[in-house]
Write an enzyme that holds these catalytic residues in place. Structure first.
Site, PDB file in Angstrom:
ATOM      1  N   SER A 198       0.846  -1.196   0.000  1.00 13.64           N
ATOM      2  CA  SER A 198       0.000   0.000   0.000  1.00 13.64           C
ATOM      3  C   SER A 198       0.885   1.251   0.000  1.00 13.64           C
ATOM      4  O   SER A 198       1.713   1.416  -0.889  1.00 13.64           O
ATOM      5  CB  SER A 198      -0.950  -0.058   1.196  1.00 13.64           C
ATOM      6  OG  SER A 198      -1.998   0.880   1.074  1.00 13.64           O
ATOM      7  N   ASP A 250      -9.235  -6.130  -4.302  1.00 15.73           N
ATOM      8  CA  ASP A 250      -8.383  -5.080  -3.738  1.00 15.73           C
ATOM      9  C   ASP A 250      -8.967  -3.692  -3.986  1.00 15.73           C
ATOM     10  O   ASP A 250      -9.744  -3.473  -4.912  1.00 15.73           O
ATOM     11  CB  ASP A 250      -6.996  -5.170  -4.381  1.00 15.73           C
ATOM     12  CG  ASP A 250      -5.911  -4.480  -3.585  1.00 15.73           C
ATOM     13  OD1 ASP A 250      -6.227  -3.706  -2.675  1.00 15.73           O
ATOM     14  OD2 ASP A 250      -4.725  -4.728  -3.898  1.00 15.73           O
ATOM     15  N   HIS A 273      -7.197  -6.113  -0.367  1.00 13.33           N
ATOM     16  CA  HIS A 273      -6.036  -5.266  -0.120  1.00 13.33           C
ATOM     17  C   HIS A 273      -5.049  -5.949   0.832  1.00 13.33           C
ATOM     18  O   HIS A 273      -3.847  -5.758   0.713  1.00 13.33           O
ATOM     19  CB  HIS A 273      -6.487  -3.930   0.469  1.00 13.33           C
ATOM     20  CG  HIS A 273      -5.444  -2.861   0.437  1.00 13.33           C
ATOM     21  ND1 HIS A 273      -4.779  -2.491  -0.713  1.00 13.33           N
ATOM     22  CD2 HIS A 273      -4.935  -2.067   1.421  1.00 13.33           C
ATOM     23  CE1 HIS A 273      -3.912  -1.530  -0.453  1.00 13.33           C
ATOM     24  NE2 HIS A 273      -3.987  -1.262   0.836  1.00 13.33           N
TER      25      HIS A 273
END
Length: 339
Positions: free
Chosen positions: A144, A283, A310
């Site tokens: 991320s 995601d 995610h």
């Protein structure tokens, strides 16, 4: 009988060796003399505002394969990565968890002038030097926000990297925001109307708004496990909200912080080191964009997690970790080929 004894000797010798040519005694050998800390080390970093310390923890000892993990947020913690401890050590891969400055286990000077991409790139470089990582052994994984940081670090310091892994992160905030709108468009209209009512009044911290985001978005796109692992809940509990809002924006739906103009899609061809991108079906990041990124770097490959979100290293471990481990082994053995 002799054949049985010989077979037992072979099996015992094989079991006494961890993968990658490092035996278990070597793998668990301490990095430092003196009082042992379970691998935890507070690394000193220098900044324009003085010296501070960031938390690191090393698990294992492999001179050829050392994986440094860059957590998300910004302002989250290493705790989300604890699942890696169930997969990497048994492969002989040294694992290094790390809390960035202002995160829960590191020092928190609460100085917003340090909450910049430039600062965190230099911080990673100082951590690398302090831990003795170099191009012969240094694998860097960013998840991320950590993926954004890993990309920018590679663009400046890729000469020190052996392998790069970008997990669940696109190469453009504009592209991320556009995909976010796609996911939001899949929601029922009454829900979107409710979210907009709170957002238009800047009520991102309202408990009802937070509950809607958690139940209608996070549980469908952040982690799809029916019960979230304790480590994920702990990561959210320890999130430094001030850093997150300043850099990312007030909400997943409203990116608008200091990173709003972050755009690296055109710079990806500058990355020469072997690079793996990891994307997932559910995601918050577009998995097709993640696959495309692997074609833009000079030596890229992609792992797709068809059951993941995610946090695909939690909800699709059967695809995430075999793909990651295979990539690292191919790079280590000199057999990696792009594509």
């Amino acid at each position: 009988m002799r054949n049985v004894i010989f077979l037992l000797i072979i099996l015992f010798a094989a079991c006494s060796q961890a993968p990658q040519g490092v035996n278990y005694q070597q793998y668990f050998m301490p990095h430092d003399s003196g009082v042992q800390t379970g691998g935890v080390k507070m690394v000193e970093i220098e900044t324009p505002k003085g010296k501070f310390h960031v938390w690191t923890k090393r698990i294992g000892n492999n001179p050829k394969m050392k994986l440094l993990l860059l957590h998300g947020g910004p302002g989250a913690t290493h705790e989300f990565f604890e699942c890696f401890e169930s997969f990497l050590p048994q492969e002989g891969i040294e694992l290094i968890e790390y809390d960035q400055l202002e995160s829960y286990y590191s020092e928190q000077p609460n100085d917003s002038s340090l909450w910049t991409m430039e600062h965190y790139v230099e911080e990673v470089e100082q951590v690398r030097q302090a831990l003795g990582l170099d191009s012969t052994n240094f694998y860097l994984l960013g998840h991320s926000w950590g993926g954004m940081l890993a990309i920018d670090y590679a663009l400046k310091y890729q000469q020190h990297i052996k392998g790069l892994i970008i997990s669940d992160m696109m190469s453009s905030m504009n592209s991320y925001a556009a995909y976010n709108k796609v996911l939001r468009g899949q929601m029922r209209k009454s829900l979107v109307d409710s979210l907009e009512a709170y957002e238009n009044n800047n009520q991102y911290g309202d408990s009802t708004y937070q509950a809607l985001v958690m139940n209608e978005y996070y549980r469908k796109h952040i982690c799809v496990l029916p019960e979230w692992p304790e480590a994920i809940n702990r990561t959210f509990k320890h999130l430094n909200a001030a850093v997150y809002v300043t850099m990312q924006g007030p909400s997943e739906f409203k990116p608008g912080g200091r990173l709003i103009n972050w755009e690296r899609s055109g710079d990806l061809p500058k990355i020469k080191v072997p690079t793996l991108t990891i994307g997932a079906k559910f995601d918050t990041m577009d998995p097709e964009h993640m696959k495309w990124m692997s074609t833009q770097v000079q030596n890229g490959s992609n792992v797709y997690c068809p059951e993941g979100s995610h946090f695909s290293c939690w909800d699709d471990q059967k695809h995430y970790f075999p793909g990651l481990i295979a990539f690292m082994k191919r790079v280590d053995q000199g057999t990696f080929r792009k594509g």
